[in-house]
Design a protein around this motif. Structure first.
Motif, PDB file in Angstrom:
ATOM      1  N   CYS A  60      -1.081   1.067   4.905  1.00 40.07           N
ATOM      2  CA  CYS A  60      -0.197   2.115   5.432  1.00 40.07           C
ATOM      3  C   CYS A  60      -0.134   3.327   4.506  1.00 40.07           C
ATOM      4  O   CYS A  60       0.178   4.438   4.948  1.00 40.07           O
ATOM      5  CB  CYS A  60       1.208   1.565   5.637  1.00 40.07           C
ATOM      6  SG  CYS A  60       1.303   0.239   6.859  1.00 40.07           S
ATOM      7  N   CYS A  61      -0.409   3.101   3.230  1.00 37.95           N
ATOM      8  CA  CYS A  61      -0.336   4.188   2.260  1.00 37.95           C
ATOM      9  C   CYS A  61      -1.263   3.857   1.096  1.00 37.95           C
ATOM     10  O   CYS A  61      -1.705   2.710   0.948  1.00 37.95           O
ATOM     11  CB  CYS A  61       1.100   4.384   1.775  1.00 37.95           C
ATOM     12  SG  CYS A  61       1.764   2.941   0.908  1.00 37.95           S
ATOM     13  N   PRO A  62      -1.578   4.837   0.265  1.00 32.96           N
ATOM     14  CA  PRO A  62      -2.450   4.557  -0.890  1.00 32.96           C
ATOM     15  C   PRO A  62      -1.919   3.459  -1.806  1.00 32.96           C
ATOM     16  O   PRO A  62      -2.697   2.744  -2.443  1.00 32.96           O
ATOM     17  CB  PRO A  62      -2.505   5.913  -1.613  1.00 32.96           C
ATOM     18  CG  PRO A  62      -2.256   6.916  -0.537  1.00 32.96           C
ATOM     19  CD  PRO A  62      -1.279   6.262   0.399  1.00 32.96           C
ATOM     20  N   GLY A  63      -0.594   3.308  -1.845  1.00 33.37           N
ATOM     21  CA  GLY A  63      -0.030   2.257  -2.686  1.00 33.37           C
ATOM     22  C   GLY A  63      -0.434   0.869  -2.228  1.00 33.37           C
ATOM     23  O   GLY A  63      -0.625  -0.035  -3.060  1.00 33.37           O
ATOM     24  N   CYS A  99     -20.972   2.613   4.086  1.00 35.30           N
ATOM     25  CA  CYS A  99     -19.739   3.205   3.551  1.00 35.30           C
ATOM     26  C   CYS A  99     -18.918   3.852   4.658  1.00 35.30           C
ATOM     27  O   CYS A  99     -17.684   3.677   4.713  1.00 35.30           O
ATOM     28  CB  CYS A  99     -20.088   4.230   2.474  1.00 35.30           C
ATOM     29  SG  CYS A  99     -20.819   3.530   0.978  1.00 35.30           S
ATOM     30  N   VAL A 100     -19.567   4.602   5.544  1.00 30.38           N
ATOM     31  CA  VAL A 100     -18.843   5.249   6.636  1.00 30.38           C
ATOM     32  C   VAL A 100     -18.223   4.195   7.559  1.00 30.38           C
ATOM     33  O   VAL A 100     -17.072   4.315   7.990  1.00 30.38           O
ATOM     34  CB  VAL A 100     -19.773   6.182   7.428  1.00 30.38           C
ATOM     35  CG1 VAL A 100     -19.079   6.718   8.671  1.00 30.38           C
ATOM     36  CG2 VAL A 100     -20.237   7.335   6.551  1.00 30.38           C
ATOM     37  N   ALA A 101     -18.986   3.139   7.863  1.00 30.73           N
ATOM     38  CA  ALA A 101     -18.466   2.084   8.730  1.00 30.73           C
ATOM     39  C   ALA A 101     -17.274   1.390   8.093  1.00 30.73           C
ATOM     40  O   ALA A 101     -16.285   1.081   8.779  1.00 30.73           O
ATOM     41  CB  ALA A 101     -19.573   1.074   9.035  1.00 30.73           C
ATOM     42  N   ALA A 102     -17.342   1.127   6.793  1.00 33.95           N
ATOM     43  CA  ALA A 102     -16.233   0.468   6.109  1.00 33.95           C
ATOM     44  C   ALA A 102     -14.964   1.314   6.175  1.00 33.95           C
ATOM     45  O   ALA A 102     -13.870   0.804   6.445  1.00 33.95           O
ATOM     46  CB  ALA A 102     -16.624   0.189   4.656  1.00 33.95           C
ATOM     47  N   LEU A 105     -14.285   3.765   8.369  1.00 36.12           N
ATOM     48  CA  LEU A 105     -13.842   3.863   9.763  1.00 36.12           C
ATOM     49  C   LEU A 105     -13.065   2.623  10.190  1.00 36.12           C
ATOM     50  O   LEU A 105     -12.021   2.711  10.830  1.00 36.12           O
ATOM     51  CB  LEU A 105     -15.050   4.060  10.677  1.00 36.12           C
ATOM     52  CG  LEU A 105     -15.599   5.473  10.844  1.00 36.12           C
ATOM     53  CD1 LEU A 105     -16.840   5.443  11.726  1.00 36.12           C
ATOM     54  CD2 LEU A 105     -14.554   6.391  11.446  1.00 36.12           C
ATOM     55  N   ASN A 106     -13.589   1.476   9.815  1.00 36.15           N
ATOM     56  CA  ASN A 106     -12.971   0.223  10.251  1.00 36.15           C
ATOM     57  C   ASN A 106     -11.591   0.033   9.632  1.00 36.15           C
ATOM     58  O   ASN A 106     -10.624  -0.303  10.332  1.00 36.15           O
ATOM     59  CB  ASN A 106     -13.873  -0.951   9.897  1.00 36.15           C
ATOM     60  CG  ASN A 106     -13.328  -2.275  10.386  1.00 36.15           C
ATOM     61  OD1 ASN A 106     -13.483  -2.637  11.545  1.00 36.15           O
ATOM     62  ND2 ASN A 106     -12.695  -3.034   9.507  1.00 36.15           N
ATOM     63  N   ASP A 107     -11.495   0.240   8.323  1.00 35.58           N
ATOM     64  CA  ASP A 107     -10.255  -0.099   7.624  1.00 35.58           C
ATOM     65  C   ASP A 107      -9.221   1.016   7.630  1.00 35.58           C
ATOM     66  O   ASP A 107      -8.041   0.758   7.360  1.00 35.58           O
ATOM     67  CB  ASP A 107     -10.570  -0.494   6.182  1.00 35.58           C
ATOM     68  CG  ASP A 107     -11.106  -1.911   6.090  1.00 35.58           C
ATOM     69  OD1 ASP A 107     -11.372  -2.503   7.141  1.00 35.58           O
ATOM     70  OD2 ASP A 107     -11.265  -2.420   4.967  1.00 35.58           O
ATOM     71  N   LEU A 108      -9.637   2.249   7.937  1.00 36.71           N
ATOM     72  CA  LEU A 108      -8.683   3.358   7.951  1.00 36.71           C
ATOM     73  C   LEU A 108      -8.338   3.841   9.347  1.00 36.71           C
ATOM     74  O   LEU A 108      -7.259   4.408   9.549  1.00 36.71           O
ATOM     75  CB  LEU A 108      -9.235   4.537   7.136  1.00 36.71           C
ATOM     76  CG  LEU A 108      -9.480   4.286   5.649  1.00 36.71           C
ATOM     77  CD1 LEU A 108     -10.029   5.541   4.981  1.00 36.71           C
ATOM     78  CD2 LEU A 108      -8.209   3.822   4.948  1.00 36.71           C
TER      79      LEU A 108
END
Length: 285
Positions: A257-260, A242-245, A247-250
């Motif tokens: 770029c935004c929650p939307g 979960c942490v790796a996912a 870190l990678n995508d965020l």
């Protein structure tokens, strides 16, 4: 209950397809192949009595004993490190580089919206079955798979073991994510993942025996019915995935770029086709 039943039926329609079931079989066979080869480094070597006649002529009774395979603790941890890394690369190349062979990787793919949740569950079931199948095979060869059961080493506290498992799984999943996001030659991906698996074993063997893969830990534990501190080898890898996912995508390779943007991709992943919508609205039999 009607809505729940219709949703359940839609999930079954999505899962019970030729491509999804084929992937389920690939995950099961690939995991069994990977773990059968890798755990053999922990379990199998020639019975020392079979070479007694060549090394010790003063003990003919032992020299005449029938040769065989025995379960033993690994003489050289480096051998285990190399075999695990090479075997996961071999299995991925054999059954297809897109397989996960690890429930932690499937969870990371689900969290990053690369895989639907119910498909991930199906893949994880296949991986766990593959882990059990490999343990059963090695049990038949050696008669004992106890040395392959992951255990927290003496002097290592449980929270330390969880942290070790989390960190080694984190680096593995980061490598897997990088191979997805960065264009690489087909042959490079399994080799890089194999190197990450070897690195994890170099770090964690002294502390936990290196789980890093819940299917690897579950197979020997299920066969021996030894589930002492087994939760460590689920919680640690899942947290690391979960942490790796995230870190990678965020942070490392941002996808939204935004929650939307995240919400739009979530809806796109789980959107119903026209045929599925008709099935959801049609009366239940």
């Amino acid at each position: 209950m009607t809505i729940v039943s219709r949703c359940f039926r839609l999930i079954l329609r999505d899962v019970l397809t030729q491509s999804c079931l084929h992937r389920f079989l690939l995950e099961m066979v690939g995991t069994a192949l990977f773990l059968s080869a890798s755990l053999s480094a922990v379990l199998i070597r020639a019975d020392p009595r079979s070479v007694g006649g060549l090394t010790n002529q003063s003990r003919p009774s032992e020299a005449s004993s029938s040769p065989g395979l025995v379960a033993v603790s690994p003489v050289c941890p480096l051998q285990v490190v190399l075999v695990f890394g090479l075997s996961v690369a071999m299995a991925a190349l054999s059954v297809g580089g897109a397989v996960h062979l690890n429930p932690a990787v499937s969870i990371a793919m689900t969290l990053t919206l690369r895989l639907r949740l119910w498909k991930a569950v199906l893949y994880m079931i296949g991986q766990l079955l593959g882990g059990v199948a490999s343990a059963v095979l090695l049990l038949g060869l050696t008669g004992d798979v106890t040395p392959a059961v992951n255990q927290v080493s003496f002097g290592i506290r449980l929270h330390q073991a969880v942290a070790v498992e989390m960190l080694i799984t984190l680096q593995l999943v980061l490598v897997v994510m990088a191979t997805i996001d960065v264009p690489l030659p087909v042959m490079a991906t399994p080799l890089l993942v194999g190197l990450a698996v070897s690195l994890g074993h170099l770090v964690a063997i002294p502390a936990t025996g290196c789980g890093m893969n819940p299917a690897r830990s579950f197979g020997p534990a299920a066969v021996t019915l030894d589930f002492r501190n087994h939760w460590v080898f689920w919680v640690g890898p899942i947290l690391g995935a979960c942490v790796a996912a995230l870190l990678n995508d965020l942070l490392l390779r941002p996808r939204w770029c935004c929650p939307g943007d995240w919400w739009a991709e979530l809806k796109q992943l789980y959107v119903l086709t026209d045929e599925q919508q008709q099935g959801a609205l049609s009366p239940l039999p």
